[in-house]
Design a protein around this motif. Sequence first.
Motif, short mmCIF file in Angstrom:
data_model
loop_
_atom_site.label_atom_id
_atom_site.label_comp_id
_atom_site.label_asym_id
_atom_site.label_seq_id
_atom_site.Cartn_x
_atom_site.Cartn_y
_atom_site.Cartn_z
N VAL A 1 -3.91 3.06 5.78
CA VAL A 1 -4.03 4.48 5.45
C VAL A 1 -2.79 5.25 5.91
O VAL A 1 -2.25 6.09 5.18
CB VAL A 1 -5.30 5.08 6.10
N CYS A 2 -2.31 4.95 7.10
CA CYS A 2 -1.14 5.65 7.64
C CYS A 2 0.10 5.41 6.78
O CYS A 2 0.83 6.35 6.45
CB CYS A 2 -0.87 5.22 9.08
N VAL A 3 0.36 4.15 6.42
CA VAL A 3 1.56 3.87 5.63
C VAL A 3 1.42 4.42 4.21
O VAL A 3 2.41 4.78 3.56
CB VAL A 3 1.88 2.36 5.59
N ALA A 4 0.17 4.51 3.71
CA ALA A 4 -0.04 5.11 2.39
C ALA A 4 0.32 6.60 2.41
O ALA A 4 0.91 7.12 1.46
CB ALA A 4 -1.49 4.92 1.95
N LEU A 5 -0.04 7.29 3.50
CA LEU A 5 0.30 8.71 3.63
C LEU A 5 1.81 8.91 3.64
O LEU A 5 2.32 9.88 3.08
CB LEU A 5 -0.32 9.28 4.91
N VAL A 6 2.53 7.98 4.28
CA VAL A 6 3.99 8.06 4.28
C VAL A 6 4.53 7.99 2.86
O VAL A 6 5.49 8.66 2.50
CB VAL A 6 4.59 6.91 5.13
N GLY A 7 3.89 7.16 2.03
CA GLY A 7 4.35 7.01 0.65
C GLY A 7 4.35 8.31 -0.13
O GLY A 7 5.17 8.50 -1.03
N ILE A 8 3.44 9.23 0.21
CA ILE A 8 3.39 10.52 -0.49
C ILE A 8 4.59 11.38 -0.11
O ILE A 8 5.34 11.85 -0.97
CB ILE A 8 2.08 11.26 -0.15
N GLY A 9 4.80 11.57 1.17
CA GLY A 9 5.87 12.46 1.63
C GLY A 9 7.25 11.94 1.29
O GLY A 9 8.13 12.71 0.89
N ASN A 10 7.44 10.63 1.41
CA ASN A 10 8.77 10.06 1.23
C ASN A 10 9.25 10.20 -0.21
O ASN A 10 10.46 10.19 -0.46
CB ASN A 10 8.74 8.59 1.63
N ASN A 11 8.33 10.35 -1.15
CA ASN A 11 8.73 10.36 -2.55
C ASN A 11 8.76 11.75 -3.17
O ASN A 11 9.00 11.89 -4.36
CB ASN A 11 7.82 9.43 -3.34
N ILE A 12 8.52 12.78 -2.37
CA ILE A 12 8.78 14.15 -2.83
C ILE A 12 10.26 14.44 -2.65
O ILE A 12 10.86 15.22 -3.40
CB ILE A 12 7.93 15.15 -2.04
N ALA B 1 0.83 -1.20 0.00
CA ALA B 1 0.00 0.00 0.00
C ALA B 1 0.86 1.25 0.00
O ALA B 1 0.59 2.23 -0.73
CB ALA B 1 -0.93 0.00 1.22
N GLN B 2 1.93 1.24 0.81
CA GLN B 2 2.80 2.41 0.87
C GLN B 2 3.46 2.69 -0.47
O GLN B 2 3.52 3.83 -0.93
CB GLN B 2 3.88 2.22 1.94
N GLN C 1 12.03 7.57 -12.38
CA GLN C 1 12.78 6.42 -11.88
C GLN C 1 12.19 5.90 -10.57
O GLN C 1 11.95 4.70 -10.41
CB GLN C 1 14.25 6.77 -11.68
N PHE C 2 11.93 6.81 -9.64
CA PHE C 2 11.40 6.38 -8.35
C PHE C 2 9.95 5.93 -8.45
O PHE C 2 9.50 5.08 -7.67
CB PHE C 2 11.57 7.48 -7.31
N GLY C 3 9.20 6.48 -9.41
CA GLY C 3 7.83 6.02 -9.61
C GLY C 3 7.80 4.58 -10.10
O GLY C 3 7.03 3.75 -9.61
N ILE C 4 8.68 4.26 -11.05
CA ILE C 4 8.74 2.89 -11.57
C ILE C 4 9.29 1.94 -10.52
O ILE C 4 8.81 0.81 -10.36
CB ILE C 4 9.59 2.84 -12.86
N THR C 5 10.30 2.39 -9.76
CA THR C 5 10.83 1.52 -8.70
C THR C 5 9.79 1.30 -7.60
O THR C 5 9.74 0.22 -7.00
CB THR C 5 12.11 2.11 -8.07
N ALA C 6 8.94 2.30 -7.35
CA ALA C 6 7.89 2.12 -6.35
C ALA C 6 6.87 1.09 -6.80
O ALA C 6 6.29 0.38 -5.97
CB ALA C 6 7.20 3.46 -6.06
N VAL C 7 6.65 0.98 -8.11
CA VAL C 7 5.77 -0.08 -8.62
C VAL C 7 6.36 -1.45 -8.27
O VAL C 7 5.67 -2.34 -7.78
CB VAL C 7 5.57 0.05 -10.14
N GLY C 8 7.67 -1.60 -8.53
CA GLY C 8 8.33 -2.85 -8.17
C GLY C 8 8.28 -3.11 -6.67
O GLY C 8 8.02 -4.23 -6.24
N ALA C 9 8.51 -2.05 -5.90
CA ALA C 9 8.49 -2.20 -4.44
C ALA C 9 7.11 -2.57 -3.93
O ALA C 9 6.98 -3.28 -2.92
CB ALA C 9 8.95 -0.89 -3.79
N SER C 10 6.06 -2.12 -4.62
CA SER C 10 4.69 -2.45 -4.19
C SER C 10 4.33 -3.89 -4.50
O SER C 10 3.53 -4.52 -3.80
CB SER C 10 3.69 -1.51 -4.87
N ILE C 11 4.93 -4.45 -5.55
CA ILE C 11 4.63 -5.83 -5.94
C ILE C 11 5.35 -6.84 -5.04
O ILE C 11 4.79 -7.87 -4.65
CB ILE C 11 5.04 -6.06 -7.42
N SER C 12 6.59 -6.54 -4.71
CA SER C 12 7.45 -7.52 -4.05
C SER C 12 6.93 -8.03 -2.70
O SER C 12 6.86 -9.25 -2.49
CB SER C 12 8.86 -6.94 -3.88
#
Length: 412
Positions: free
Chosen positions: A110-121, A59-60, A357-368
């Motif tokens: 929900v909490c970990v999803a919110l972290v995903g927004i801030g961490n990737n700016i 989710a994150q 780059q980080f958007g595509i890597t986040a896709v991989g990170a979400s699948i793993s």
Amino acid sequence: MNTATTTAAAAPRSFRDVWLISAGHGLTHWYTATFFLLLPLIGKELGLSYTEIGLIMTAQHVVGAISNLPGGMVVDMVGKKGYLMAASLFWVGFPYALMSLTDSYWMLLVCVALVGIGNNIWHPAAIATLAHRYPGRKGLVLSFHGMGGNAADAIAPLVVGALLAWYTWRTVVVINIVPGIVMATMILVMLGAFAMSSSHGESINAGGRKRSLTDYLKEFGSLLRNKTLMLVCVSSAFRTMTQTGLLTFLPVYLAYELGYSPFLVGVCLTVLQAAGFVASPIAGHLSDRMGRKRIVISSALLTGVMIVAMALAGKSLLFVVFIALVGFFLYAMRPVLQAWAVESTPKHLAGSGVGLQFGITAVGASISPALFGIIADAYDIHTAFFFLAGTIIASNVLVIFMPKDVAKLATA
């Protein structure tokens, strides 16, 4: 260009900005490193399966994948990168504090999803800025940036593991607000000392150009047709699949299967990150001298071998040795792939290239994590570790198809 400007351009630049931004990067990693250690305890309390634990991190990273692209666009269109980094630092820490108030699995998501927004700016702003200010030493300075994250990832498990010997995970989450205060102090220092332009007076934003949103979107489309950049991004995604799966389930494996205490789990995670801390500057410097491709291929190959060896080592002392070797080779790749992506991107789109780059890597990170959890529930957790070895091998295969020398589009 006059003589004074030429001299300024040639003069070596102070690394003050590198240390400031790297320290800020470390603070963004503190809470994530803490959460990996808390996952086994949260899983026990809420009665979660391996699949449900994996879906927490999925989710994150799904939200991170969605937010990375617009984050990169904002970085290229907004010159005040210091403010963007400040916003990121705040947004990473705040949702973790909310976790102490929930007993619901869905609220946890929900909490970990919110972290995903801030961490990737953070990454589009910080990496694009460092690459712009140190064009001839991208591999080295980005390795220092990565070391900031590795340092926090190494220290946090030890600190939090020790706290868990006396307190519950909910209490520890509240105590862990203290690094947030450090973050706020750090960003004030950055805003006071961080220069928003290069030594030439050139704006970091958009390479000094002013463009409309329509013009920007047209130029962004060229990144998607950039074969080298896309190969680097997808290769990075497979590497991140390995990293995220390992960070999510290594603590679970150590706690559930080997019976390690929270403190010993923290020690093992520290060993993993400490090895990465040592590897990053070595790999970054060598890639500046020897080329990105050679370093990435050798690091990926050895990472896969070490993960297989770790899975086979079982409960022996060699298991911890292989954890260190996995960390060394896995994290050696990260700054090299980041520098490679920046070099493959026009300078005025650097933030967007990093965001892509980080958007595509986040896709991989979400699948793993989700796949790891499904495999572990269907078979066993040892089989799932072999899956991680396969993801790093896939990363290596993609690198083989990339040219040895990337055209320096960043100077265009």
